[in-house]
Design a protein around this motif. Structure first.
Motif, mmCIF file in Angstrom:
data_model
loop_
_atom_site.group_PDB
_atom_site.id
_atom_site.type_symbol
_atom_site.label_atom_id
_atom_site.label_comp_id
_atom_site.label_asym_id
_atom_site.label_seq_id
_atom_site.Cartn_x
_atom_site.Cartn_y
_atom_site.Cartn_z
ATOM 1 N N ALA A 339 0.837 -1.205 0.000
ATOM 2 C CA ALA A 339 0.000 0.000 0.000
ATOM 3 C C ALA A 339 0.873 1.257 0.000
ATOM 4 N N LEU A 340 1.862 1.283 0.897
ATOM 5 C CA LEU A 340 2.753 2.452 0.972
ATOM 6 C C LEU A 340 3.542 2.636 -0.316
ATOM 7 N N GLU A 341 3.975 1.522 -0.887
ATOM 8 C CA GLU A 341 4.775 1.564 -2.102
ATOM 9 C C GLU A 341 3.985 2.190 -3.260
ATOM 10 N N SER A 342 2.653 2.038 -3.225
ATOM 11 C CA SER A 342 1.847 2.574 -4.323
ATOM 12 C C SER A 342 1.427 4.031 -4.109
ATOM 13 N N MET A 343 1.810 4.628 -2.971
ATOM 14 C CA MET A 343 1.425 6.023 -2.676
ATOM 15 C C MET A 343 2.382 7.011 -3.346
ATOM 16 N N SER A 344 1.800 8.060 -3.942
ATOM 17 C CA SER A 344 2.661 9.047 -4.624
ATOM 18 C C SER A 344 2.708 10.383 -3.873
ATOM 19 N N SER A 345 2.006 10.471 -2.722
ATOM 20 C CA SER A 345 2.036 11.712 -1.924
ATOM 21 C C SER A 345 2.538 11.387 -0.520
ATOM 22 N N ASP A 346 2.692 12.432 0.315
ATOM 23 C CA ASP A 346 3.008 12.193 1.729
ATOM 24 C C ASP A 346 1.802 11.528 2.398
ATOM 25 N N VAL A 347 2.080 10.710 3.412
ATOM 26 C CA VAL A 347 1.034 9.863 3.999
ATOM 27 C C VAL A 347 0.931 10.077 5.504
ATOM 28 N N VAL A 348 -0.305 10.143 6.003
ATOM 29 C CA VAL A 348 -0.560 9.942 7.434
ATOM 30 C C VAL A 348 -1.098 8.509 7.520
ATOM 31 N N LEU A 349 -0.318 7.647 8.181
ATOM 32 C CA LEU A 349 -0.595 6.206 8.164
ATOM 33 C C LEU A 349 -1.290 5.762 9.446
ATOM 34 N N ILE A 350 -2.433 5.103 9.290
ATOM 35 C CA ILE A 350 -3.146 4.541 10.449
ATOM 36 C C ILE A 350 -2.795 3.059 10.540
ATOM 37 N N LEU A 351 -2.117 2.698 11.638
ATOM 38 C CA LEU A 351 -1.566 1.346 11.837
ATOM 39 C C LEU A 351 -2.096 0.758 13.140
ATOM 40 N N GLY A 352 -2.090 -0.577 13.232
ATOM 41 C CA GLY A 352 -2.306 -1.189 14.547
ATOM 42 C C GLY A 352 -3.518 -2.087 14.632
ATOM 43 N N GLY A 353 -3.580 -2.839 15.727
ATOM 44 C CA GLY A 353 -4.617 -3.833 15.961
ATOM 45 C C GLY A 353 -3.984 -5.001 16.692
ATOM 46 N N VAL A 354 -4.381 -6.212 16.329
ATOM 47 C CA VAL A 354 -3.802 -7.403 16.964
ATOM 48 C C VAL A 354 -2.557 -7.797 16.163
ATOM 49 N N ASP A 355 -1.413 -7.699 16.817
ATOM 50 C CA ASP A 355 -0.112 -7.969 16.190
ATOM 51 C C ASP A 355 0.137 -9.478 16.206
ATOM 52 N N LYS A 356 0.396 -10.074 15.020
ATOM 53 C CA LYS A 356 0.588 -11.535 14.930
ATOM 54 C C LYS A 356 2.082 -11.887 14.881
ATOM 55 N N GLY A 357 2.885 -11.174 15.662
ATOM 56 C CA GLY A 357 4.330 -11.425 15.620
ATOM 57 C C GLY A 357 4.977 -10.659 14.479
ATOM 58 N N ASN A 358 4.465 -9.441 14.213
ATOM 59 C CA ASN A 358 4.914 -8.655 13.058
ATOM 60 C C ASN A 358 6.364 -8.200 13.155
ATOM 61 N N ASP A 359 7.039 -8.228 12.010
ATOM 62 C CA ASP A 359 8.359 -7.612 11.886
ATOM 63 C C ASP A 359 8.175 -6.337 11.067
ATOM 64 N N TYR A 360 8.181 -5.185 11.764
ATOM 65 C CA TYR A 360 7.904 -3.917 11.083
ATOM 66 C C TYR A 360 9.111 -3.363 10.330
ATOM 67 N N SER A 361 10.270 -4.024 10.468
ATOM 68 C CA SER A 361 11.493 -3.447 9.888
ATOM 69 C C SER A 361 11.407 -3.312 8.364
ATOM 70 N N MET A 362 10.602 -4.185 7.706
ATOM 71 C CA MET A 362 10.503 -4.094 6.249
ATOM 72 C C MET A 362 9.814 -2.794 5.806
ATOM 73 N N LEU A 363 9.127 -2.113 6.758
ATOM 74 C CA LEU A 363 8.454 -0.852 6.417
ATOM 75 C C LEU A 363 9.330 0.374 6.642
ATOM 76 N N THR A 364 10.460 0.191 7.337
ATOM 77 C CA THR A 364 11.246 1.349 7.803
ATOM 78 C C THR A 364 11.586 2.324 6.685
ATOM 79 N N GLU A 365 12.124 1.835 5.574
ATOM 80 C CA GLU A 365 12.555 2.724 4.478
ATOM 81 C C GLU A 365 11.382 3.489 3.880
ATOM 82 N N LEU A 366 10.282 2.788 3.627
ATOM 83 C CA LEU A 366 9.108 3.445 3.033
ATOM 84 C C LEU A 366 8.507 4.467 3.996
#
Length: 447
Positions: A339-366
């Motif tokens: 989803a982030l990769e397809s965005m062409s403007s600045d983003v306010v991102l709404i994240l969160g809920g039940v975490d299933k052992g997520n590794d968020y590091s893959m999102l860091t650069e984006l």
């Protein structure tokens, strides 16, 4: 000769109730058991069909007397009752496995961590437009079992989750599609990626030389998982990174598909579903269509007029120059990455809920490149703060869709996008991802 015709169905949702109806039709004595409260719609159906059921409990003696048990995909293998059934040697199967016995329709089965619903819907849309007598089931639409009991389709397009695959043994896909494999549901797989990969590759079990296996040649986990395994079906890879002689690839912004010496070409700019992830999804659907020998004009037209899926990168509207997008179906990190990769403007991102052992590091650069602020929508947001507090300046906690929409609107500037793409399951604050998406859409309409 088998005299015991008792069958138990665990879970009285769409798939369980459909399986109960088919089982009754096939002469079984059916008992349905649900630990939770059964929705009124399903209760009425069971009562109307005179099928015995219970809710709020499992009566072990009744269930352990069954010759076979059909279980809801949501019930984990570790559940005490499932362990007891296995110890007794009572087969525990999925609704897909059960219903598959009673139809000789051709099976197009689509799995993957991301893009399943989009690809399944697009494939169904193309086949229907081509005039095929086709059903849509699995994780989507009416239950497969109910359709097998009440319809006579020649082809089914089935969206299949790993949880369903875990309880499938003799079922065979005529055309198996594996879109990608990224970390998801690892809590159900002992937090071992190889267990989850093995589950996804079950989509190819029982296939023969006359069948097809369509997969993404760019997906590292898929390729790694395929090493050392043998596949009887004809393999058709797809890629946007390299040339593929037989399968699908990208050439000068054109999707190029070649199957059994039959070609199809289409500009990615003409696709109704835009973005890199949708190019992959369109390739997979296009490959299925060419295996089924559909005409190129039908495929092209279908890919141009398919409507976007609700809760998957769904444009809601624009307020004060700020765009709002509902991607509530993004229940894992990889979906949010797309989803982030397809965005062409600045983003306010709404994240969160039940975490299933997520590794968020893959999102860091984006997140560094595109995200102005993060709005957390969940009861426990600690891991999101830990992952991104050094990456973005503003992280705010909220506890409802209305509050999240309000806060995001105030943090966004003209030209920005407010993106609900949670990377998490929804069960802490919502019934499901649809409920989360619906509440967000309503909240935006109130701004």
């Amino acid at each position: 000769m088998q005299t015991n015709k008792n069958i138990a169905i665990l879970g009285a949702g769409e798939s369980g109730v459909g399986a109960a109806y088919l089982a009754q039709q096939q002469g079984f004595d059916v008992f349905v058991s649900d630990m939770g409260v059964i929705a009124p719609k399903y209760k009425e159906q069971l009562q109307g069909w005179n099928i015995r059921f219970e809710e709020g409990k499992h009566t072990d003696d009744e269930i352990l007397a069954a010759v076979e048990v059909v279980k809801s995909p949501g019930i984990p293998e570790k559940a005490p009752l499932i362990k007891k059934l296995k110890e007794k040697g009572i087969p525990v199967i999925s609704e897909i496995e059960f219903a598959g016995r009673y139809t000789d329709a051709k099976m197009v089965c689509i799995t993957g961590s991301n893009g399943k619903t989009t690809t399944t819907t697009l494939t169904y849309h193309i086949l229907k437009k081509a005039g095929l007598n086709v059903g849509l089931a699995g994780n989507i639409g009416k239950s497969f079992a109910y359709q097998v009991a009440t319809e006579k389709f020649d082809v089914y397009v089935l969206e299949i989750s790993s949880f369903m695959l875990d309880d499938m043994y003799k079922f065979k896909a005529d055309i198996a599609v594996l879109l990608n494999i990224t970390p998801d549901h690892l809590d159900r797989y002992e937090y071992k990626m190889e267990n989850y990969v093995a589950s996804k590759l079950r989509i190819t079990q029982n296939q023969t030389a006359g069948d097809y296996f369509i997969y993404c040649a760019d997906d590292a986990e898929t390729i790694k998982g395929m090493e050392g395994r043998s596949f009887a079906a004809k393999q058709l890879p797809f890629s946007i990174e390299k040339e593929i002689p037989e399968g699908a690839c990208l050439r000068n912004d054109n999707i190029v598909i070649n199957v059994n010496m039959e070609n199809f070409e289409m500009s990615i700019n003409d696709l109704a579903l835009q973005g890199k992830h949708n190019t992959y999804n369109s390739m997979a659907s296009g490959l299925v269509s060419k295996v089924l020998e559909l005409r190129n004009p039908t495929i092209r037209e279908s890919m141009m007029d398919i409507q976007p899926i609700e809760h998957r990168l769904e444009f809601i509207g624009r307020i004060s120059g700020i765009k709002f997008i509902n991607d509530s179906k993004a229940t894992n990190v990889n979906s949010t990455w797309y989803a982030l990769e397809s965005m062409s403007s600045d983003v306010v991102l709404i994240l969160g809920g039940v975490d299933k052992g997520n590794d968020y590091s893959m999102l860091t650069e984006l997140v560094k490149q595109k995200v102005r602020a993060i709005v957390c929508l969940g009861l426990d947001n600690g891991r999101i703060h830990d992952a991104f507090e050094d990456v973005v300046d503003v992280i705010v906690n909220t506890a409802s869709a209305a509050e999240a929409a309000q806060v995001a609107f105030h943090l966004a500037k003209k030209g920005d996008t407010v993106l609900l793409s949670p990377a998490c399951a929804s069960f802490d604050l919502f019934k499901n991802y649809e409920d989360r998406g619906q509440q967000f859409k309503e909240a935006v309409s109130q701004l």
